[in-house]
Scaffold this motif. Sequence first.
Motif, PDB file in Angstrom:
ATOM      1  N   LEU A 149       0.903  -0.839  -0.308  1.00 52.65           N
ATOM      2  CA  LEU A 149      -0.054   0.187  -0.179  1.00 52.65           C
ATOM      3  C   LEU A 149       0.854   1.010  -0.278  1.00 52.65           C
ATOM      4  O   LEU A 149       0.570   2.087  -0.786  1.00 52.65           O
ATOM      5  CB  LEU A 149      -0.904   0.440   1.361  1.00 52.65           C
ATOM      6  CG  LEU A 149      -2.037   0.594   1.191  1.00 52.65           C
ATOM      7  CD1 LEU A 149      -2.862   0.564  -0.285  1.00 52.65           C
ATOM      8  CD2 LEU A 149      -2.777   0.950   2.490  1.00 52.65           C
ATOM      9  N   ILE A 150       1.712   1.288   0.935  1.00 48.60           N
ATOM     10  CA  ILE A 150       2.503   2.168   0.496  1.00 48.60           C
ATOM     11  C   ILE A 150       3.949   2.788  -0.715  1.00 48.60           C
ATOM     12  O   ILE A 150       3.750   3.688  -0.905  1.00 48.60           O
ATOM     13  CB  ILE A 150       3.972   1.803   1.792  1.00 48.60           C
ATOM     14  CG1 ILE A 150       3.193   2.050   3.896  1.00 48.60           C
ATOM     15  CG2 ILE A 150       5.185   3.319   2.126  1.00 48.60           C
ATOM     16  CD1 ILE A 150       3.344   2.904   4.108  1.00 48.60           C
ATOM     17  N   SER A 151       3.748   1.232  -1.074  1.00 48.79           N
ATOM     18  CA  SER A 151       4.654   1.734  -2.733  1.00 48.79           C
ATOM     19  C   SER A 151       3.553   2.235  -3.945  1.00 48.79           C
ATOM     20  O   SER A 151       4.029   2.856  -4.452  1.00 48.79           O
ATOM     21  CB  SER A 151       4.933   0.210  -3.113  1.00 48.79           C
ATOM     22  OG  SER A 151       4.360  -0.927  -2.399  1.00 48.79           O
ATOM     23  N   LEU A 152       2.452   1.953  -3.555  1.00 50.97           N
ATOM     24  CA  LEU A 152       1.162   2.506  -4.361  1.00 50.97           C
ATOM     25  C   LEU A 152       1.278   3.547  -3.747  1.00 50.97           C
ATOM     26  O   LEU A 152       1.185   4.818  -4.881  1.00 50.97           O
ATOM     27  CB  LEU A 152      -0.193   1.527  -3.816  1.00 50.97           C
ATOM     28  CG  LEU A 152      -0.091   0.372  -4.722  1.00 50.97           C
ATOM     29  CD1 LEU A 152      -2.051  -0.240  -4.558  1.00 50.97           C
ATOM     30  CD2 LEU A 152       0.475   0.324  -6.140  1.00 50.97           C
ATOM     31  N   ILE A 153       0.872   4.300  -2.881  1.00 54.20           N
ATOM     32  CA  ILE A 153       0.467   5.910  -2.623  1.00 54.20           C
ATOM     33  C   ILE A 153       1.249   6.229  -2.506  1.00 54.20           C
ATOM     34  O   ILE A 153       1.757   7.451  -3.443  1.00 54.20           O
ATOM     35  CB  ILE A 153       0.401   6.132  -1.023  1.00 54.20           C
ATOM     36  CG1 ILE A 153      -0.767   5.537  -0.729  1.00 54.20           C
ATOM     37  CG2 ILE A 153       0.390   7.192  -0.313  1.00 54.20           C
ATOM     38  CD1 ILE A 153      -1.282   5.060   0.891  1.00 54.20           C
ATOM     39  N   VAL A 154       2.981   6.314  -2.361  1.00 53.05           N
ATOM     40  CA  VAL A 154       4.666   7.108  -3.254  1.00 53.05           C
ATOM     41  C   VAL A 154       4.631   7.270  -4.493  1.00 53.05           C
ATOM     42  O   VAL A 154       4.830   7.225  -4.694  1.00 53.05           O
ATOM     43  CB  VAL A 154       5.824   6.130  -1.782  1.00 53.05           C
ATOM     44  CG1 VAL A 154       6.648   7.186  -2.597  1.00 53.05           C
ATOM     45  CG2 VAL A 154       5.699   6.286  -1.003  1.00 53.05           C
ATOM     46  N   PHE A 155       4.474   5.517  -4.908  1.00 51.51           N
ATOM     47  CA  PHE A 155       5.106   5.619  -5.799  1.00 51.51           C
ATOM     48  C   PHE A 155       3.629   5.856  -7.171  1.00 51.51           C
ATOM     49  O   PHE A 155       4.329   6.984  -8.385  1.00 51.51           O
ATOM     50  CB  PHE A 155       4.763   4.133  -6.738  1.00 51.51           C
ATOM     51  CG  PHE A 155       5.571   3.804  -8.191  1.00 51.51           C
ATOM     52  CD1 PHE A 155       6.864   4.538  -8.317  1.00 51.51           C
ATOM     53  CD2 PHE A 155       4.357   3.921  -9.435  1.00 51.51           C
ATOM     54  CE1 PHE A 155       7.486   4.253  -9.455  1.00 51.51           C
ATOM     55  CE2 PHE A 155       5.056   3.795 -10.662  1.00 51.51           C
ATOM     56  CZ  PHE A 155       6.771   4.399 -10.704  1.00 51.51           C
ATOM     57  N   ARG A 156       2.415   6.910  -7.053  1.00 55.67           N
ATOM     58  CA  ARG A 156       1.553   7.867  -7.224  1.00 55.67           C
ATOM     59  C   ARG A 156       2.381   9.292  -7.402  1.00 55.67           C
ATOM     60  O   ARG A 156       2.066  10.293  -8.328  1.00 55.67           O
ATOM     61  CB  ARG A 156       0.042   7.722  -6.636  1.00 55.67           C
ATOM     62  CG  ARG A 156      -0.948   8.149  -7.646  1.00 55.67           C
ATOM     63  CD  ARG A 156      -2.252   8.055  -7.022  1.00 55.67           C
ATOM     64  NE  ARG A 156      -2.060   8.513  -6.168  1.00 55.67           N
ATOM     65  CZ  ARG A 156      -3.102   8.051  -4.735  1.00 55.67           C
ATOM     66  NH1 ARG A 156      -3.870   7.494  -5.260  1.00 55.67           N
ATOM     67  NH2 ARG A 156      -3.084   9.130  -3.692  1.00 55.67           N
TER      68      ARG A 156
END
Lengths: 254, 66
Positions: free
Chosen positions: A243-250
């Motif tokens: 989830l963190i990677s999805l948010i950060v990458f966005r």
Amino acid sequence: MNGLLAFTKKEFREHIYNYKALILLAVFFVFGMISPLLAKMMPEIFSHMSIEGLTITITEPTYIEAYSQFFKNITQMGIIVILLIFSGILSRELTRGTLIIVLAKGLSRHAVILAKYFVALTLWTISYSLAAIINFGYTFYLFGQFYAPNLLFSLFCLWLFGVFILAVVMMTSTLTSGNYAGLLLTAAILGILLTINIFPTIKKFNPVSLASNNIALITNTKSVSELLITIWITLALSSFCLLISLIVFRRKKL
Amino acid sequence: MKEIMEYWPFLLPVIVIQVILAVIALVDLLRHKTYRFGNQFFWIIVVLFVQLIGPILYFTIGKRDS
């Protein structure tokens, strides 16, 4: 959806062309093969080492030793190989700049992360299963016995630990930039997890327990129910990392 | 030694895989003259003399993207 599928296919192709899939399969094949063999040959290897004034007596190895070699190889070398292979999964394309073209064509950023995680997960599952099956066959052939209590559960725990590691790798590669920063951050997180595993009270909640209790499980000194909480926590932590990677990458500037 | 020789049919596939990996890495590193770090001589030594891990290191952290 079509874009996601095409990108996933491209990822698979890339892992085949740059030999990463091959390396993974070869290494895990070797681990599966060499573990029972090492266990079987250990007494002979030691008997040829003549150390002055020291007699080493080793009991006849059993199939448990074959599995303990297997778990030792995978948890140490196997995890290191996984880290090395997948640490560049995102950063490599970011530094090359090829990802910008795909994103400009309308592929969502979430799809990139999900596709990459899916590919890493698939490759890990295939190579790990290969190692486990070969180890299984060889142990049976060399020791004439393969049944160990909780064996499948024990194998599943280590697999799940790999799933967690891959989620951490995804997270660290979105958080950092450059070629090696992600690898270092992942190593640091693992180091911290290993260190806090010293405290008995935290052990139960630490994903590392999934990779350190495999032998205890098959020798019945640890029961399945004791690790259930660890499994749920590991699943939660893996989803959290993803989830963190999805948010950060966005929000990441490319 | 006789007992160890008994297991050669099992050891052979392992050795073959290690040699294949080393050869693939060697061919690749001879075709590419630049690496992310280190020179050609360094990588030849690593690939040929570090069993199993040498070729992995080359492909993961040594090889420069084409």
